[in-house]
Design a protein around this motif. Structure first.
Motif, PDB file in Angstrom:
ATOM      1  N   ALA A 157     -11.203  29.358 -27.099  1.00 23.24           N
ATOM      2  CA  ALA A 157     -10.922  28.216 -27.985  1.00 23.24           C
ATOM      3  C   ALA A 157     -12.137  27.307 -28.116  1.00 23.24           C
ATOM      4  CB  ALA A 157      -9.727  27.423 -27.463  1.00 23.24           C
ATOM      5  N   ASP A 158     -12.904  27.163 -27.026  1.00 19.50           N
ATOM      6  CA  ASP A 158     -14.112  26.346 -27.081  1.00 19.50           C
ATOM      7  C   ASP A 158     -15.184  27.015 -27.939  1.00 19.50           C
ATOM      8  OD1 ASP A 158     -13.085  24.397 -25.182  1.00 19.50           O
ATOM      9  OD2 ASP A 158     -13.422  25.926 -23.647  1.00 19.50           O
ATOM     10  N   ASP A 161     -14.285  26.437 -31.495  1.00 21.03           N
ATOM     11  CA  ASP A 161     -14.647  25.088 -31.910  1.00 21.03           C
ATOM     12  C   ASP A 161     -16.145  24.971 -32.166  1.00 21.03           C
ATOM     13  OD1 ASP A 161     -11.996  24.490 -31.556  1.00 21.03           O
ATOM     14  OD2 ASP A 161     -12.277  23.407 -29.655  1.00 21.03           O
ATOM     15  N   GLU A 183     -10.616  18.343 -33.872  1.00 22.22           N
ATOM     16  CA  GLU A 183      -9.406  17.818 -33.230  1.00 22.22           C
ATOM     17  C   GLU A 183      -8.157  18.267 -33.984  1.00 22.22           C
ATOM     18  OE1 GLU A 183      -6.897  16.337 -30.636  1.00 22.22           O
ATOM     19  OE2 GLU A 183      -9.064  16.423 -30.365  1.00 22.22           O
ATOM     20  N   ARG A 186      -7.485  21.732 -32.771  1.00 26.57           N
ATOM     21  CA  ARG A 186      -6.896  21.712 -31.432  1.00 26.57           C
ATOM     22  C   ARG A 186      -5.425  21.292 -31.490  1.00 26.57           C
ATOM     23  NH1 ARG A 186     -11.531  18.410 -29.835  1.00 26.57           N
ATOM     24  NH2 ARG A 186     -13.216  19.717 -29.051  1.00 26.57           N
TER      25      ARG A 186
END
Length: 228
Positions: A157-158, A161, A183, A186
Protein backbone atom coordinates in the motif's frame (compact mmCIF):
# COMPACT_ATOMS: atom_id res chain seq x y z
CA UNK A 1 -43.26 45.26 -2.84
CA UNK A 2 -42.82 44.37 0.82
CA UNK A 3 -40.00 42.26 2.30
CA UNK A 4 -42.38 39.31 2.56
CA UNK A 5 -43.03 39.51 -1.19
CA UNK A 6 -39.34 38.97 -1.91
CA UNK A 7 -38.82 36.44 0.86
CA UNK A 8 -41.70 34.14 -0.07
CA UNK A 9 -40.27 33.18 -3.48
CA UNK A 10 -37.11 31.72 -1.93
CA UNK A 11 -38.47 30.45 1.37
CA UNK A 12 -36.60 33.14 3.30
CA UNK A 13 -37.58 35.16 6.32
CA UNK A 14 -38.33 38.85 5.99
CA UNK A 15 -35.45 39.50 8.38
CA UNK A 16 -33.08 37.74 5.96
CA UNK A 17 -34.20 40.07 3.18
CA UNK A 18 -33.60 43.10 5.39
CA UNK A 19 -30.19 41.72 6.37
CA UNK A 20 -29.26 41.27 2.70
CA UNK A 21 -30.09 44.90 2.07
CA UNK A 22 -28.05 46.06 5.05
CA UNK A 23 -24.90 44.23 3.92
CA UNK A 24 -25.23 45.40 0.32
CA UNK A 25 -26.44 42.21 -1.36
CA UNK A 26 -29.59 44.10 -2.30
CA UNK A 27 -29.52 47.76 -3.35
CA UNK A 28 -30.95 50.27 -0.86
CA UNK A 29 -34.74 50.32 -0.76
CA UNK A 30 -36.90 53.41 -0.68
CA UNK A 31 -39.01 53.99 2.41
CA UNK A 32 -42.63 55.00 2.78
CA UNK A 33 -43.55 58.03 4.87
CA UNK A 34 -44.09 55.64 7.78
CA UNK A 35 -40.63 54.07 7.33
CA UNK A 36 -41.58 50.79 5.63
CA UNK A 37 -39.29 49.45 2.92
CA UNK A 38 -40.52 49.45 -0.66
CA UNK A 39 -38.87 46.99 -3.03
CA UNK A 40 -38.95 47.06 -6.82
CA UNK A 41 -38.38 44.58 -9.67
CA UNK A 42 -34.71 45.49 -9.41
CA UNK A 43 -34.63 44.02 -5.90
CA UNK A 44 -36.43 40.92 -7.13
CA UNK A 45 -33.73 40.34 -9.75
CA UNK A 46 -30.97 41.08 -7.24
CA UNK A 47 -32.23 38.46 -4.82
CA UNK A 48 -32.70 35.92 -7.60
CA UNK A 49 -29.13 36.56 -8.76
CA UNK A 50 -27.73 36.16 -5.24
CA UNK A 51 -29.62 32.92 -4.60
CA UNK A 52 -28.34 31.54 -7.94
CA UNK A 53 -24.76 32.62 -7.23
CA UNK A 54 -24.50 30.77 -3.91
CA UNK A 55 -24.34 27.16 -5.25
CA UNK A 56 -22.15 28.35 -8.12
CA UNK A 57 -19.55 30.39 -6.23
CA UNK A 58 -20.20 29.94 -2.51
CA UNK A 59 -21.86 32.31 -0.08
CA UNK A 60 -18.82 34.54 0.50
CA UNK A 61 -18.05 35.15 -3.18
CA UNK A 62 -21.76 35.50 -4.02
CA UNK A 63 -21.98 38.23 -1.40
CA UNK A 64 -18.87 39.98 -2.73
CA UNK A 65 -20.16 39.81 -6.31
CA UNK A 66 -23.49 41.40 -5.41
CA UNK A 67 -21.85 44.05 -3.25
CA UNK A 68 -19.52 45.00 -6.10
CA UNK A 69 -22.40 45.28 -8.59
CA UNK A 70 -24.46 47.42 -6.22
CA UNK A 71 -21.46 49.69 -5.69
CA UNK A 72 -21.13 50.15 -9.45
CA UNK A 73 -17.93 48.07 -9.62
CA UNK A 74 -19.12 45.65 -12.29
CA UNK A 75 -15.55 44.91 -13.40
CA UNK A 76 -14.69 43.71 -9.89
CA UNK A 77 -17.81 41.54 -9.80
CA UNK A 78 -16.94 39.93 -13.13
CA UNK A 79 -13.37 39.34 -11.95
CA UNK A 80 -14.78 37.34 -9.02
CA UNK A 81 -16.92 35.34 -11.44
CA UNK A 82 -13.85 34.67 -13.58
CA UNK A 83 -11.92 33.50 -10.52
CA UNK A 84 -14.65 30.98 -9.77
CA UNK A 85 -14.41 29.56 -13.28
CA UNK A 86 -10.63 29.27 -12.94
CA UNK A 87 -11.06 27.29 -9.71
CA UNK A 88 -13.54 24.96 -11.36
CA UNK A 89 -11.20 24.43 -14.32
CA UNK A 90 -8.29 23.71 -11.95
CA UNK A 91 -10.41 21.19 -10.04
CA UNK A 92 -11.29 19.43 -13.30
CA UNK A 93 -7.63 19.21 -14.28
CA UNK A 94 -6.81 17.78 -10.86
CA UNK A 95 -9.55 15.17 -11.16
CA UNK A 96 -8.35 14.18 -14.64
CA UNK A 97 -4.77 13.84 -13.37
CA UNK A 98 -5.86 11.74 -10.39
CA UNK A 99 -8.02 9.51 -12.60
CA UNK A 100 -5.13 8.98 -15.02
CA UNK A 101 -2.66 8.35 -12.22
CA UNK A 102 -4.91 5.81 -10.53
CA UNK A 103 -5.46 3.98 -13.82
CA UNK A 104 -1.70 3.68 -14.25
CA UNK A 105 -1.32 2.29 -10.75
CA UNK A 106 -2.96 -1.00 -11.64
CA UNK A 107 0.00 -2.11 -13.71
CA UNK A 108 2.78 -0.31 -11.87
CA UNK A 109 2.37 -1.73 -8.38
CA UNK A 110 1.52 -4.88 -6.57
CA UNK A 111 4.25 -7.02 -8.10
CA UNK A 112 5.20 -8.36 -4.68
CA UNK A 113 3.65 -8.57 -1.24
CA UNK A 114 7.03 -8.18 0.43
CA UNK A 115 7.87 -4.79 1.99
CA UNK A 116 10.77 -2.93 0.41
CA UNK A 117 13.34 -0.54 1.79
CA UNK A 118 13.54 3.16 1.04
CA UNK A 119 16.52 2.52 -1.24
CA UNK A 120 14.68 -0.12 -3.29
CA UNK A 121 11.57 2.03 -3.67
CA UNK A 122 13.62 5.08 -4.60
CA UNK A 123 15.37 3.01 -7.28
CA UNK A 124 12.02 1.81 -8.66
CA UNK A 125 10.82 5.39 -9.03
CA UNK A 126 14.14 6.83 -10.20
CA UNK A 127 14.28 9.15 -7.19
CA UNK A 128 16.66 9.83 -4.33
CA UNK A 129 15.82 8.39 -0.90
CA UNK A 130 15.87 11.96 0.42
CA UNK A 131 12.93 12.76 -1.85
CA UNK A 132 10.84 9.98 -0.30
CA UNK A 133 11.75 11.23 3.17
CA UNK A 134 10.63 14.72 2.18
CA UNK A 135 7.32 13.29 0.97
CA UNK A 136 6.98 11.57 4.31
CA UNK A 137 7.45 14.85 6.18
CA UNK A 138 4.76 16.39 3.96
CA UNK A 139 2.30 13.64 4.92
CA UNK A 140 2.28 11.98 1.49
CA UNK A 141 3.85 8.72 2.71
CA UNK A 142 3.53 6.98 6.07
CA UNK A 143 5.91 4.01 6.05
CA UNK A 144 6.16 2.00 9.26
CA UNK A 145 9.52 1.39 10.93
CA UNK A 146 11.18 -1.92 11.66
CA UNK A 147 11.24 -2.84 15.31
CA UNK A 148 14.75 -2.57 16.68
CA UNK A 149 16.43 -1.00 13.65
CA UNK A 150 13.96 1.84 13.03
CA UNK A 151 14.43 1.44 9.27
CA UNK A 152 11.56 2.45 7.02
CA UNK A 153 9.73 -0.42 5.31
CA UNK A 154 7.27 0.17 2.49
CA UNK A 155 4.38 -2.30 2.31
CA UNK A 156 2.47 -2.75 -0.99
CA UNK A 157 0.00 0.00 0.00
CA UNK A 158 2.91 2.35 0.71
CA UNK A 159 4.46 1.49 -2.65
CA UNK A 160 1.12 2.23 -4.32
CA UNK A 161 0.97 5.61 -2.59
CA UNK A 162 4.52 6.41 -3.68
CA UNK A 163 3.76 5.57 -7.33
CA UNK A 164 0.63 7.71 -7.22
CA UNK A 165 2.55 10.59 -5.65
CA UNK A 166 5.30 10.26 -8.24
CA UNK A 167 2.84 10.50 -11.14
CA UNK A 168 1.06 13.50 -9.66
CA UNK A 169 4.37 15.17 -8.83
CA UNK A 170 5.43 14.84 -12.45
CA UNK A 171 2.14 16.52 -13.34
CA UNK A 172 3.22 19.59 -11.39
CA UNK A 173 1.07 19.14 -8.28
CA UNK A 174 2.21 20.43 -4.92
CA UNK A 175 2.94 18.05 -2.07
CA UNK A 176 0.02 19.33 0.00
CA UNK A 177 -2.34 18.61 -2.91
CA UNK A 178 -0.86 15.16 -3.39
CA UNK A 179 -1.18 14.41 0.32
CA UNK A 180 -4.93 15.07 0.11
CA UNK A 181 -5.32 12.74 -2.87
CA UNK A 182 -3.28 9.95 -1.27
CA UNK A 183 -5.37 10.28 1.89
CA UNK A 184 -8.49 9.74 -0.23
CA UNK A 185 -6.99 6.49 -1.50
CA UNK A 186 -6.13 5.37 2.02
CA UNK A 187 -9.59 6.22 3.34
CA UNK A 188 -11.26 4.36 0.48
CA UNK A 189 -9.16 1.27 1.17
CA UNK A 190 -7.33 1.24 -2.13
CA UNK A 191 -7.68 2.23 -5.75
CA UNK A 192 -10.73 0.18 -6.77
CA UNK A 193 -13.11 1.49 -4.09
CA UNK A 194 -12.07 5.02 -5.01
CA UNK A 195 -13.75 4.80 -8.41
CA UNK A 196 -17.12 5.62 -6.86
CA UNK A 197 -15.54 8.61 -5.14
CA UNK A 198 -14.08 9.81 -8.43
CA UNK A 199 -17.47 9.45 -10.13
CA UNK A 200 -19.10 11.45 -7.33
CA UNK A 201 -16.33 14.04 -7.55
CA UNK A 202 -16.92 14.46 -11.30
CA UNK A 203 -20.68 14.67 -10.77
CA UNK A 204 -20.22 17.45 -8.23
CA UNK A 205 -17.93 19.36 -10.60
CA UNK A 206 -20.56 19.04 -13.33
CA UNK A 207 -23.15 20.32 -10.88
CA UNK A 208 -20.99 23.34 -10.10
CA UNK A 209 -20.55 23.99 -13.82
CA UNK A 210 -24.30 23.93 -14.43
CA UNK A 211 -24.87 26.12 -11.38
CA UNK A 212 -22.46 28.67 -12.85
CA UNK A 213 -24.49 28.75 -16.06
CA UNK A 214 -27.67 29.39 -14.09
CA UNK A 215 -25.94 32.03 -11.98
CA UNK A 216 -24.49 33.79 -15.03
CA UNK A 217 -27.93 34.10 -16.59
CA UNK A 218 -29.44 35.43 -13.36
CA UNK A 219 -26.59 37.90 -12.86
CA UNK A 220 -26.92 39.14 -16.45
CA UNK A 221 -30.64 39.76 -15.93
CA UNK A 222 -29.86 41.75 -12.80
CA UNK A 223 -27.18 43.78 -14.54
CA UNK A 224 -29.69 44.65 -17.25
CA UNK A 225 -32.34 45.54 -14.67
CA UNK A 226 -29.83 47.69 -12.80
CA UNK A 227 -28.90 49.52 -15.99
CA UNK A 228 -25.34 48.21 -16.34
Amino acid sequence: MRPIDLAREHGLSTQAVRNYEEVGILPPAQRTSSGYRRYTPRHVQALRAFVALIPAHGHADATSIMQAVNQGRVDAALALVDRGHVRLHTDRLTLDAVTEALAGLVDSTGATDEPVSVGVLAHQLGLRPTTLRRWERAGVLRPPREAGTGYRTYAPADVRDAHLAHQLRRGGYRLEQIAEVVERVRSAGGVAPLQATLADWRSRLDGRGRAKLTAAAALQRYLTEAGH
